[in-house]
Write a protein that holds these residues in place. Structure first.
Motif, PDB file in Angstrom:
ATOM      1  N   GLY A  17       0.441  -1.369   0.157  1.00 31.31           N
ATOM      2  CA  GLY A  17      -0.107  -0.247   0.061  1.00 31.31           C
ATOM      3  C   GLY A  17       0.885   1.215  -0.007  1.00 31.31           C
ATOM      4  N   ASP A  50       7.400   4.393   7.376  1.00 30.88           N
ATOM      5  CA  ASP A  50       7.926   5.124   5.216  1.00 30.88           C
ATOM      6  C   ASP A  50       6.322   5.960   6.055  1.00 30.88           C
ATOM      7  OD1 ASP A  50       6.544   2.307   5.629  1.00 30.88           O
ATOM      8  OD2 ASP A  50       6.211   3.302   3.862  1.00 30.88           O
ATOM      9  N   SER A  51       5.369   5.379   6.121  1.00 30.65           N
ATOM     10  CA  SER A  51       4.092   5.117   6.003  1.00 30.65           C
ATOM     11  C   SER A  51       2.721   5.452   7.507  1.00 30.65           C
ATOM     12  CB  SER A  51       2.925   4.733   4.649  1.00 30.65           C
ATOM     13  OG  SER A  51       3.427   3.142   5.022  1.00 30.65           O
ATOM     14  N   GLU A  76       8.127   0.448  -1.474  1.00 33.01           N
ATOM     15  CA  GLU A  76       7.776   2.058  -0.495  1.00 33.01           C
ATOM     16  C   GLU A  76       9.346   3.015  -0.474  1.00 33.01           C
ATOM     17  OE1 GLU A  76       5.469   0.355   2.398  1.00 33.01           O
ATOM     18  OE2 GLU A  76       7.430  -0.309   3.327  1.00 33.01           O
ATOM     19  N   ASP A  79       7.405   6.499  -0.545  1.00 32.22           N
ATOM     20  CA  ASP A  79       6.438   6.918   0.934  1.00 32.22           C
ATOM     21  C   ASP A  79       8.168   7.007   1.925  1.00 32.22           C
ATOM     22  OD1 ASP A  79       4.310   7.567   1.247  1.00 32.22           O
ATOM     23  OD2 ASP A  79       3.516   4.987   1.326  1.00 32.22           O
TER      24      ASP A  79
END
Ligand code: NAD
Ligand code: MG
Length: 287
Positions: A17, A50-51, A76, A79
Motif C-alpha cells: 500500500g 515510511d507511511s 515503498e 513514501d
C-alpha cells in the motif's frame, strides 16, 4: 457528521500500500504537530516508518528533537523519501534503511545500520506490521499469508529487539505496535490478531527482563487508523464504514496515535512507565 459523510470512498490497493494512492490522504501531523523538546538528542529506529502510524511517529519524534532511522520495504521508497523530508525539515538527521524484515539477516542488521548512521541508538519502535483480511473463513488462510503475518509481526520484532540490545542502555526505550485486535479479534484477521495478543505478552515479558537494565518496554494498541495497510488488505465493502463501530464513531488518523509513542519514548515523562499497553482506540476497551 453522518455515517455516510464519514464513509471512505471506494478504493483498493495491492500490499504493502502507498500513501499517494489513498483518498483522502491520511494526516500524519505535518501541519499540526508541535514539538516541545521531549526527545532532544535521542536516536530512534522506526520500522515501517515510511507511511501510516510510523510516518506520524517519525515526524513527531523529529519535531521533539530526535534523529530517526526509517526501515521500510524497497517498493515503498517514495513514501520513505517523503517521511525523511519532514525529518530534515525539522533540522534532524535521518537514515533510510530499505529491506524486507521477514528475512532474518535483514531484520537483525537494522539496529547496527541505524546506530552507525545516527551515532548510537536509544529508542526502538517495532511498528512494521502486516495483515490480510480479504478472506471469509480460516479455511481460506494460506501458509504464505501465515508466514508473512507471523514473520513481519513477531519474528522480526524479536530479531530487531535482540539485535538492538547491545546498543541500548539505561534510559533507552522499546515501543511495540499492538492493536485493538489483541482484545477484540476479528474472524477475518485470525492470524494477525494472534500476533498482536502475543506482542502484548512479549511487551510485559521484555519489560520484566530489561527493567533491571533501565530499559523500558511498552506497547501502543491503536484502534482503526486510516493508513495504507487498510485499502491494501481489507475488502472494499468493509472499508467504507471503517472505524464507525468505535464509540467515537470514526477512524483515527496516524497523527492521533503518534503522541502516545512520544510519551512512551520520553525518559522524563514516562520514566516509571514500563510493561504497559496504551490504547488509542476511539473508545474500544483495551482490557
Ligand atoms: P502502514 O502500511 O502504513 O505501515 C506498515 C509498515 O510496515 C509498512 O509501511 C512497511 O514499511 C512495513 N512492513 C510491512 N511488511 C514489511 C516487511 N516485510 N519488511 C519491512 N517492512 C515491512 O500501516 P499502519 O497501519 O501504519 O501499520 C503500522 C502498525 O500499526 C502495524 O504494526 C499495524 O499492525 C499497526 N496497527 C494498525 C492499525 C490500523 O488500523 N491502521 C490498527 C492497529 C494496529
Ligand atoms: Mg508503507
Amino acid at each position: 457528521m453522518t455515517d455516510e459523510q464519514r464513509a471512505f470512498p471506494a478504493q483498493q490497493q495491492d500490499p504493502p500500500g502507498w500513501t499517494g494512492q489513498m483518498s483522502p490522504r491520511p494526516d500524519h501531523g505535518e501541519e499540526s504537530y508541535r514539538g516541545s523538546g521531549r526527545l532532544v538528542g535521542r536516536r530512534a529506529l522506526v520500522t515501517g516508518g515510511d507511511s501510516g502510524i510510523g510516518r506520524a511517529v517519525v515526524i513527531a519524534f523529529a519535531r521533539e528533537g530526535a534523529d530517526v532511522a526509517i526501515s521500510y520495504l524497497p517498493e515503498e521508497q517514495q513514501d520513505a523519501e517523503e517521511a525523511a523530508r519532514w525529518v530534515r525539515e525539522a533540522g534532524r538527521t535521518v537514515a533510510l534503511l530499505p529491506g524486507d524484515i521477514t528475512d532474518e539477516a535483514t531484520a537483525r542488521a537494522l539496529p547496527e545500520r541505524a546506530a552507525e548512521a545516527l551515532g548510537g541508538l536509544d529508542v526502538v519502535v517495532n511498528n512494521a506490521g502486516f495483515q490480510m483480511a480479504r478472506r471469509e473463513s480460516i479455511e481460506d488462510v494460506t501458509t504464505a499469508e501465515i508466514d508473512r503475518v507471523l514473520k513481519t509481526n513477531l519474528y522480526a520484532l524479536l530479531w530487531v529487539t535482540q539485535s538492538a540490545l547491545p546498543f541500548l542502555k539505561e534510559g533507552s526505550a522499546v515501543i511495540n505496535n499492538s492493536s485493538i485486535q489483541a482484545y477484540q479479534p476479528s474472524t477475518s484477521l485470525v492470524d494477525y490478531a494472534s500476533t498482536k495478543a502475543a506482542i502484548n505478552n512479549l511487551t510485559v515479558n521484555l519489560a520484566a527482563e530489561l527493567g533491571p537494565r533501565g530499559i523500558r518496554v511498552n506497547a501502543v494498541a491503536p484502534g482503526p487508523i486510516w493508513t495504507p495497510l487498510q485499502p491494501a488488505t481489507q475488502p472494499e465493502e468493509k472499508l467504507a464504514s471503517f472505524g464507525q463501530d468505535t464509540p467515537l464513531g470514526r477512524a483515527g488518523q496516524p497523527a492521533e496515535v503518534a503522541p502516545a509513542f512520544v510519551f512512551l519514548a520520553s525518559s522524563s515523562e514516562a520514566s516509571y512507565v514500563s510493561g504497559t499497553v496504551l490504547g488509542v482506540t476511539g473508545g474500544k476497551p483495551v482490557f
